[in-house]
Design a protein around this motif. Structure first.
Motif, PDB file in Angstrom:
ATOM      1  N   ARG A 247       0.827  -1.208   0.000  1.00 28.57           N
ATOM      2  CA  ARG A 247       0.000   0.000   0.000  1.00 28.57           C
ATOM      3  C   ARG A 247       0.862   1.259   0.000  1.00 28.57           C
ATOM      4  O   ARG A 247       0.558   2.239  -0.695  1.00 28.57           O
ATOM      5  N   SER A 248       1.942   1.219   0.767  1.00 27.57           N
ATOM      6  CA  SER A 248       2.836   2.375   0.838  1.00 27.57           C
ATOM      7  C   SER A 248       3.514   2.630  -0.503  1.00 27.57           C
ATOM      8  O   SER A 248       3.705   3.783  -0.914  1.00 27.57           O
ATOM      9  N   LEU A 249       3.864   1.566  -1.197  1.00 28.84           N
ATOM     10  CA  LEU A 249       4.484   1.689  -2.515  1.00 28.84           C
ATOM     11  C   LEU A 249       3.504   2.307  -3.514  1.00 28.84           C
ATOM     12  O   LEU A 249       3.867   3.214  -4.280  1.00 28.84           O
ATOM     13  N   ILE A 250       2.273   1.813  -3.499  1.00 23.44           N
ATOM     14  CA  ILE A 250       1.264   2.356  -4.408  1.00 23.44           C
ATOM     15  C   ILE A 250       1.006   3.834  -4.095  1.00 23.44           C
ATOM     16  O   ILE A 250       0.889   4.666  -5.003  1.00 23.44           O
TER      17      ILE A 250
ATOM     18  N   ILE B 287      -5.935   4.258  -0.419  1.00 18.27           N
ATOM     19  CA  ILE B 287      -4.828   3.329  -0.641  1.00 18.27           C
ATOM     20  C   ILE B 287      -4.270   2.780   0.670  1.00 18.27           C
ATOM     21  O   ILE B 287      -4.016   1.570   0.793  1.00 18.27           O
ATOM     22  N   CYS B 288      -4.096   3.650   1.651  1.00 13.82           N
ATOM     23  CA  CYS B 288      -3.388   3.262   2.874  1.00 13.82           C
ATOM     24  C   CYS B 288      -4.295   3.042   4.086  1.00 13.82           C
ATOM     25  O   CYS B 288      -3.826   2.595   5.131  1.00 13.82           O
ATOM     26  N   GLY B 289      -5.565   3.364   3.964  1.00  8.40           N
ATOM     27  CA  GLY B 289      -6.461   3.195   5.102  1.00  8.40           C
ATOM     28  C   GLY B 289      -6.227   4.217   6.198  1.00  8.40           C
ATOM     29  O   GLY B 289      -6.411   3.927   7.386  1.00  8.40           O
ATOM     30  N   ILE B 290      -5.820   5.441   5.815  1.00  8.59           N
ATOM     31  CA  ILE B 290      -5.541   6.512   6.775  1.00  8.59           C
ATOM     32  C   ILE B 290      -6.614   7.585   6.642  1.00  8.59           C
ATOM     33  O   ILE B 290      -6.728   8.250   5.606  1.00  8.59           O
TER      34      ILE B 290
ATOM     35  N   PRO C 135      -2.079  27.640  18.325  1.00 10.99           N
ATOM     36  CA  PRO C 135      -1.401  26.343  18.352  1.00 10.99           C
ATOM     37  C   PRO C 135      -2.206  25.285  17.603  1.00 10.99           C
ATOM     38  O   PRO C 135      -3.438  25.313  17.589  1.00 10.99           O
ATOM     39  N   VAL C 136      -1.501  24.344  16.985  1.00  6.71           N
ATOM     40  CA  VAL C 136      -2.145  23.215  16.308  1.00  6.71           C
ATOM     41  C   VAL C 136      -1.449  21.929  16.749  1.00  6.71           C
ATOM     42  O   VAL C 136      -0.247  21.751  16.539  1.00  6.71           O
ATOM     43  N   ALA C 137      -2.207  21.038  17.371  1.00  3.39           N
ATOM     44  CA  ALA C 137      -1.703  19.726  17.779  1.00  3.39           C
ATOM     45  C   ALA C 137      -2.062  18.695  16.716  1.00  3.39           C
ATOM     46  O   ALA C 137      -3.002  18.889  15.934  1.00  3.39           O
ATOM     47  N   LEU C 138      -1.324  17.591  16.689  1.00  2.00           N
ATOM     48  CA  LEU C 138      -1.578  16.560  15.677  1.00  2.00           C
ATOM     49  C   LEU C 138      -0.953  15.231  16.108  1.00  2.00           C
ATOM     50  O   LEU C 138      -0.238  15.155  17.121  1.00  2.00           O
ATOM     51  N   ASN C 139      -1.224  14.195  15.338  1.00  2.00           N
ATOM     52  CA  ASN C 139      -0.658  12.867  15.628  1.00  2.00           C
ATOM     53  C   ASN C 139      -0.197  12.165  14.345  1.00  2.00           C
ATOM     54  O   ASN C 139      -0.210  10.944  14.239  1.00  2.00           O
ATOM     55  N   THR C 140       0.224  12.947  13.369  1.00  2.00           N
ATOM     56  CA  THR C 140       0.547  12.411  12.044  1.00  2.00           C
ATOM     57  C   THR C 140       1.659  11.373  12.045  1.00  2.00           C
ATOM     58  O   THR C 140       1.685  10.477  11.211  1.00  2.00           O
TER      59      THR C 140
ATOM     60  N   GLN D 250       5.535   8.408   9.252  1.00  3.46           N
ATOM     61  CA  GLN D 250       6.689   8.679  10.095  1.00  3.46           C
ATOM     62  C   GLN D 250       7.545   9.808   9.527  1.00  3.46           C
ATOM     63  O   GLN D 250       7.547  10.072   8.331  1.00  3.46           O
ATOM     64  N   GLY D 251       8.286  10.461  10.441  1.00  2.00           N
ATOM     65  CA  GLY D 251       9.153  11.547  10.023  1.00  2.00           C
ATOM     66  C   GLY D 251      10.151  11.122   8.978  1.00  2.00           C
ATOM     67  O   GLY D 251      10.472  11.860   8.050  1.00  2.00           O
ATOM     68  N   SER D 252      10.681   9.941   9.111  1.00  2.00           N
ATOM     69  CA  SER D 252      11.551   9.354   8.095  1.00  2.00           C
ATOM     70  C   SER D 252      11.109   7.912   7.902  1.00  2.00           C
ATOM     71  O   SER D 252      10.623   7.274   8.827  1.00  2.00           O
ATOM     72  N   GLY D 253      11.262   7.425   6.715  1.00  2.00           N
ATOM     73  CA  GLY D 253      10.796   6.073   6.440  1.00  2.00           C
ATOM     74  C   GLY D 253       9.767   6.057   5.334  1.00  2.00           C
ATOM     75  O   GLY D 253       9.174   7.072   4.992  1.00  2.00           O
ATOM     76  N   PHE D 254       9.518   4.888   4.843  1.00  2.00           N
ATOM     77  CA  PHE D 254       8.699   4.715   3.649  1.00  2.00           C
ATOM     78  C   PHE D 254       7.264   4.313   3.965  1.00  2.00           C
ATOM     79  O   PHE D 254       6.339   4.650   3.228  1.00  2.00           O
ATOM     80  N   LEU D 255       7.046   3.593   5.070  1.00  2.00           N
ATOM     81  CA  LEU D 255       5.754   2.995   5.347  1.00  2.00           C
ATOM     82  C   LEU D 255       4.708   4.035   5.751  1.00  2.00           C
ATOM     83  O   LEU D 255       4.999   4.991   6.470  1.00  2.00           O
ATOM     84  N   ARG D 256       3.476   3.820   5.275  1.00  2.00           N
ATOM     85  CA  ARG D 256       2.324   4.612   5.659  1.00  2.00           C
ATOM     86  C   ARG D 256       1.351   3.653   6.347  1.00  2.00           C
ATOM     87  O   ARG D 256       0.693   2.839   5.703  1.00  2.00           O
ATOM     88  N   LYS D 257       1.253   3.740   7.666  1.00  2.00           N
ATOM     89  CA  LYS D 257       0.479   2.782   8.446  1.00  2.00           C
ATOM     90  C   LYS D 257      -0.976   3.222   8.570  1.00  2.00           C
ATOM     91  O   LYS D 257      -1.248   4.406   8.789  1.00  2.00           O
TER      92      LYS D 257
END
Length: 240
Positions: free
Chosen positions: A5-8, A53-56, A178-183, A188-195
């Motif tokens: 999914r992350s690749l797509i 695609i990623c279910g996010i 202010p804006v809070a978030l949980n992205t 992730q800040g670095s990395g390929f996967l989208r969970k």
């Protein structure tokens, strides 16, 4: 499955950037409004791609706290998505961004239309140029978006406020939102996967202008830290 999914999605990310960027480029070169519309279109494509695609899922909360005119948006920073999704809920954003981004093909052209580029190694000179550009944007009714921590942090990291946001708050004399978030839980800040998961951007109550440095810093931390911790806990519960 997450890897596939992350690749797509990566393909979707760059394909939409190239296609929409090239189609809208002739108009965006001469109009900031056209550039903003193009970026919003692309940002919407990313929100859709992440969901399908990623279910996010992406949710925006606290929109009633956003200023109608000029304001300083102090946003937590965990992911690249933090620079994309706000175009979908902030009326007229002006981003404080690294000048290196202006060198990127296609993206750099659009960044130059809506951003305030800075040289992180520029010292006092950079701060003066940044302030002049931000003041001009604020006078035009823009909401100046700045990441108080300067760079991406882990979801559980406490807010580390850098001098830039304090300087801007003191000099611009406009409300700080202010804006809070949980992205970072999904992207992730670095990395390929989208969970898969539930991303939330939450706009918090504005901090009035005119506070002293120590009081402003404390108020900003007291707003961002508990709200971020709550959203991170909510996001982890959704993922489990």
């Amino acid at each position: 499955m997450t890897f596939i999914r992350s690749l797509i999605y990566a393909l979707w990310f760059y394909l939409t950037m190239v296609v929409l960027g090239l189609i809208c480029l002739p108009f965006s070169l001469f109009s900031r409004g056209a550039a903003m519309s193009a970026i919003r279109l692309w940002s919407g494509a990313q929100r859709l791609g992440l969901r399908v695609i990623c279910g996010i899922k992406t949710e925006f909360r606290g929109m009633e706290h956003l200023p109608k005119g000029a304001g300083l948006i102090a946003m937590k920073h965990q992911s690249t998505y933090d620079t994309i999704a706000p175009f979908l809920f902030i009326e007229n954003p002006g981003y404080i961004l690294k000048k290196e981004l202006l060198k990127l093909p296609i993206f750099g052209t659009y960044a130059s239309r809506v951003g305030i580029p800075i040289d992180r190694a520029g010292g006092a000179k950079t701060m003066k140029l940044m302030l002049a550009a931000a003041r001009k944007g604020a006078e035009a009714g823009q909401q100046i978006v700045i990441f108080p921590e300067g760079t991406r942090q882990a979801p559980d990291a406490p807010t580390d406020i850098k001098p830039g946001v304090i300087f801007m708050y003191n000099e611009l004399d406009i409300p700080c939102v202010p804006v809070a978030l949980n992205t970072g839980l999904c992207w992730q800040g670095s990395g390929f996967l989208r969970k898969p998961g539930h991303i939330v951007f939450e706009v918090l109550k504005p901090i009035e202008p005119g506070l002293k440095r120590a009081e402003f810093t404390q108020r900003l931390k007291e707003a961002l830290d508990p709200a971020t911790a709550r959203l991170v806990a909510e996001g982890r519960a959704a993922q489990s």
